[in-house]
Design a protein around this motif. Sequence first.
Motif, PDB file in Angstrom:
ATOM      1  N   TRP A  92       0.884  -1.171   0.000  1.00  0.00           N
ATOM      2  CA  TRP A  92       0.000   0.000   0.000  1.00  0.00           C
ATOM      3  C   TRP A  92       0.914   1.210   0.000  1.00  0.00           C
ATOM      4  CZ3 TRP A  92      -3.808   1.818   4.373  1.00  0.00           C
ATOM      5  CH2 TRP A  92      -4.715   2.739   3.833  1.00  0.00           C
ATOM      6  N   LEU A  93       1.219   1.714  -1.173  1.00  0.00           N
ATOM      7  CA  LEU A  93       2.278   2.702  -1.363  1.00  0.00           C
ATOM      8  C   LEU A  93       1.840   4.113  -0.994  1.00  0.00           C
ATOM      9  CD1 LEU A  93       5.164   3.204  -2.486  1.00  0.00           C
ATOM     10  CD2 LEU A  93       4.105   3.547  -4.731  1.00  0.00           C
ATOM     11  N   ILE A  94       2.558   4.720  -0.051  1.00  0.00           N
ATOM     12  CA  ILE A  94       2.351   6.124   0.283  1.00  0.00           C
ATOM     13  C   ILE A  94       3.091   6.994  -0.731  1.00  0.00           C
ATOM     14  CG2 ILE A  94       2.727   7.917   2.012  1.00  0.00           C
ATOM     15  CD1 ILE A  94       2.571   5.744   4.145  1.00  0.00           C
ATOM     16  N   HIS A  95       4.378   6.718  -0.914  1.00  0.00           N
ATOM     17  CA  HIS A  95       5.131   7.403  -1.958  1.00  0.00           C
ATOM     18  C   HIS A  95       6.478   6.717  -2.152  1.00  0.00           C
ATOM     19  CE1 HIS A  95       7.702   9.353   1.035  1.00  0.00           C
ATOM     20  NE2 HIS A  95       6.635   9.786   1.663  1.00  0.00           N
ATOM     21  N   GLN A  96       7.028   6.932  -3.329  1.00  0.00           N
ATOM     22  CA  GLN A  96       8.367   6.456  -3.637  1.00  0.00           C
ATOM     23  C   GLN A  96       9.385   7.491  -3.159  1.00  0.00           C
ATOM     24  OE1 GLN A  96       6.668   6.032  -7.809  1.00  0.00           O
ATOM     25  NE2 GLN A  96       8.373   4.587  -7.901  1.00  0.00           N
ATOM     26  N   PHE A  97      10.640   7.314  -3.553  1.00  0.00           N
ATOM     27  CA  PHE A  97      11.662   8.323  -3.257  1.00  0.00           C
ATOM     28  C   PHE A  97      11.572   9.364  -4.359  1.00  0.00           C
ATOM     29  CE2 PHE A  97      16.154   9.817  -3.036  1.00  0.00           C
ATOM     30  CZ  PHE A  97      16.098  10.295  -1.735  1.00  0.00           C
TER      31      PHE A  97
ATOM     32  N   GLY B  46       6.166   2.068 -15.023  1.00  0.00           N
ATOM     33  CA  GLY B  46       5.383   1.120 -15.795  1.00  0.00           C
ATOM     34  C   GLY B  46       4.710   0.062 -14.941  1.00  0.00           C
ATOM     35  N   ILE B  47       4.420   0.384 -13.687  1.00  0.00           N
ATOM     36  CA  ILE B  47       3.797  -0.560 -12.763  1.00  0.00           C
ATOM     37  C   ILE B  47       2.362  -0.128 -12.506  1.00  0.00           C
ATOM     38  CG2 ILE B  47       3.840  -1.487 -10.403  1.00  0.00           C
ATOM     39  CD1 ILE B  47       6.882  -1.174 -10.456  1.00  0.00           C
ATOM     40  N   ALA B  48       1.415  -1.044 -12.693  1.00  0.00           N
ATOM     41  CA  ALA B  48       0.006  -0.739 -12.475  1.00  0.00           C
ATOM     42  C   ALA B  48      -0.314  -0.821 -10.990  1.00  0.00           C
ATOM     43  CB  ALA B  48      -0.870  -1.718 -13.252  1.00  0.00           C
ATOM     44  N   ALA B  49      -1.148   0.089 -10.527  1.00  0.00           N
ATOM     45  CA  ALA B  49      -1.548   0.111  -9.122  1.00  0.00           C
ATOM     46  C   ALA B  49      -2.977   0.624  -9.020  1.00  0.00           C
ATOM     47  CB  ALA B  49      -0.608   0.982  -8.300  1.00  0.00           C
ATOM     48  N   GLU B  50      -3.603   0.310  -7.911  1.00  0.00           N
ATOM     49  CA  GLU B  50      -4.989   0.709  -7.664  1.00  0.00           C
ATOM     50  C   GLU B  50      -5.046   1.657  -6.473  1.00  0.00           C
ATOM     51  OE1 GLU B  50      -9.122  -1.379  -6.034  1.00  0.00           O
ATOM     52  OE2 GLU B  50      -7.639  -2.600  -7.115  1.00  0.00           O
ATOM     53  N   ALA B  51      -5.728   2.785  -6.638  1.00  0.00           N
ATOM     54  CA  ALA B  51      -5.868   3.738  -5.543  1.00  0.00           C
ATOM     55  C   ALA B  51      -6.787   3.174  -4.470  1.00  0.00           C
ATOM     56  CB  ALA B  51      -6.414   5.064  -6.058  1.00  0.00           C
TER      57      ALA B  51
ATOM     58  N   LYS C 109       0.116  -7.626  -5.071  1.00  0.00           N
ATOM     59  CA  LYS C 109      -0.689  -6.525  -5.610  1.00  0.00           C
ATOM     60  C   LYS C 109      -0.116  -5.230  -5.059  1.00  0.00           C
ATOM     61  CE  LYS C 109      -5.412  -4.765  -6.162  1.00  0.00           C
ATOM     62  NZ  LYS C 109      -5.378  -4.753  -7.647  1.00  0.00           N
ATOM     63  N   VAL C 110      -0.268  -4.152  -5.839  1.00  0.00           N
ATOM     64  CA  VAL C 110       0.176  -2.835  -5.402  1.00  0.00           C
ATOM     65  C   VAL C 110      -1.018  -1.899  -5.354  1.00  0.00           C
ATOM     66  CG1 VAL C 110       1.657  -0.855  -5.867  1.00  0.00           C
ATOM     67  CG2 VAL C 110       2.471  -3.160  -6.401  1.00  0.00           C
ATOM     68  N   PHE C 111      -1.304  -1.400  -4.153  1.00  0.00           N
ATOM     69  CA  PHE C 111      -2.251  -0.318  -3.967  1.00  0.00           C
ATOM     70  C   PHE C 111      -1.462   0.968  -3.742  1.00  0.00           C
ATOM     71  CE2 PHE C 111      -4.736  -3.976  -2.371  1.00  0.00           C
ATOM     72  CZ  PHE C 111      -5.921  -3.816  -3.075  1.00  0.00           C
ATOM     73  N   THR C 112      -2.097   2.099  -3.948  1.00  0.00           N
ATOM     74  CA  THR C 112      -1.503   3.380  -3.588  1.00  0.00           C
ATOM     75  C   THR C 112      -2.503   4.150  -2.733  1.00  0.00           C
ATOM     76  OG1 THR C 112      -2.352   4.481  -5.573  1.00  0.00           O
ATOM     77  CG2 THR C 112      -0.138   3.508  -5.713  1.00  0.00           C
ATOM     78  N   ASN C 113      -2.029   5.206  -2.091  1.00  0.00           N
ATOM     79  CA  ASN C 113      -2.914   6.001  -1.247  1.00  0.00           C
ATOM     80  C   ASN C 113      -3.811   6.937  -2.045  1.00  0.00           C
ATOM     81  OD1 ASN C 113      -0.774   7.623  -2.040  1.00  0.00           O
ATOM     82  ND2 ASN C 113      -0.589   8.679  -0.090  1.00  0.00           N
ATOM     83  N   ALA C 114      -3.505   7.138  -3.333  1.00  0.00           N
ATOM     84  CA  ALA C 114      -4.296   8.041  -4.164  1.00  0.00           C
ATOM     85  C   ALA C 114      -4.055   7.734  -5.634  1.00  0.00           C
ATOM     86  CB  ALA C 114      -3.943   9.502  -3.865  1.00  0.00           C
TER      87      ALA C 114
END
Length: 345
Positions: A92-97, A154-159, A137-142
């Motif tokens: 659940w990704l908040i942010h990258q660098f 190039g990585i798909a993610a779901e908010a 699976k990769v989720f993001t915060n937004a």
Amino acid sequence: MANILVCTAQVPFLSGGAERHAAGLVRELKAHGNRVDLVQLPFKWYPREEILLSAAAWRLLDLTEADGTRVDLVIPMKFPSYLVRHPNKVVWLIHQFRQAYDRFGTQQSDFTSSPEDTRWRELIAEADATGLGDARKVFTNARNTADRLGRFNGIAAEALYHPPPLAGRYRDDGPGPYGLVVGRLDPWKRMDLAIEGAAAGRFPLVIAGSGPDEARLRKIASRTGADVQFRGAVSDEELLSLYAGCGAVLFTPADEDYGYIALEAFLSRKPVVTCTDSGGPLEFVVEGETGRVTPPDGAAVGAAAAELLAAPARAHAMGEKGFESVRGLTWDAVVSALLRAGGLS
């Protein structure tokens, strides 16, 4: 009952939205009957080598089991924690660098366009590909964070949206006479736009927060003659009162990942003034309906805020629409999505 580890990097002695986000996830997973703990490693971004050493430290960790106890799921949240090894990893990704991505070569990053820094950028991208690539699976915060991940990696993610920390406690004491700014005082939050706006629009402004940009912001307030109260870091009760009593919330960051502030404003039934390039807030603030969206210019921000403060009935109607748009965000939905992605429900 599942055994779950939430993983995140931590800069010692600093705490903000990301830390509250991780703590909230731990709390809610526990509330749903799981056994949960938070795993943190310190993060240092200087000199350059330390960035990849931090990434390597996470990659060396195999959290399949701990002291003989099977770990059913790991949920990394922040670079470089998602390099941790586990057969059932849901990010659940908040942010990258971000200094190596959208801020690369700008004033918001110490990475220049030199060949050496370009190579460091490539190595960070390779680390991200490794750590995110083996996630289930990769989720993001937004959505803004997901779009950035797709654009650069190039990585798909779901908010996957979540409510702010004090959800359920926000209130509305009616339209007040002041504009409100909340958050850490960092240059990329662009609180100078709100201060310049207060000077141009001739309305009082309250700033709740502390940070490295405070001295510069105070100078801008003095130079422009803006009526600004710097309240510093405030308690939760003070924050709730400030939201409840303001007439509008000014939230003008540069390309924010998510941004609790817009949600906190709406849950307090207050309209939000934000900018066309503010990123995450634009997923919630609709021009003329739940607030105002202006160019990133102090005069434009000030005119929009002054207009709302001078028309409390209209501001209240916008705040009500904002409230309706976010009231359905719940932790239950977040927990269900994460567990389902991890095959635990």
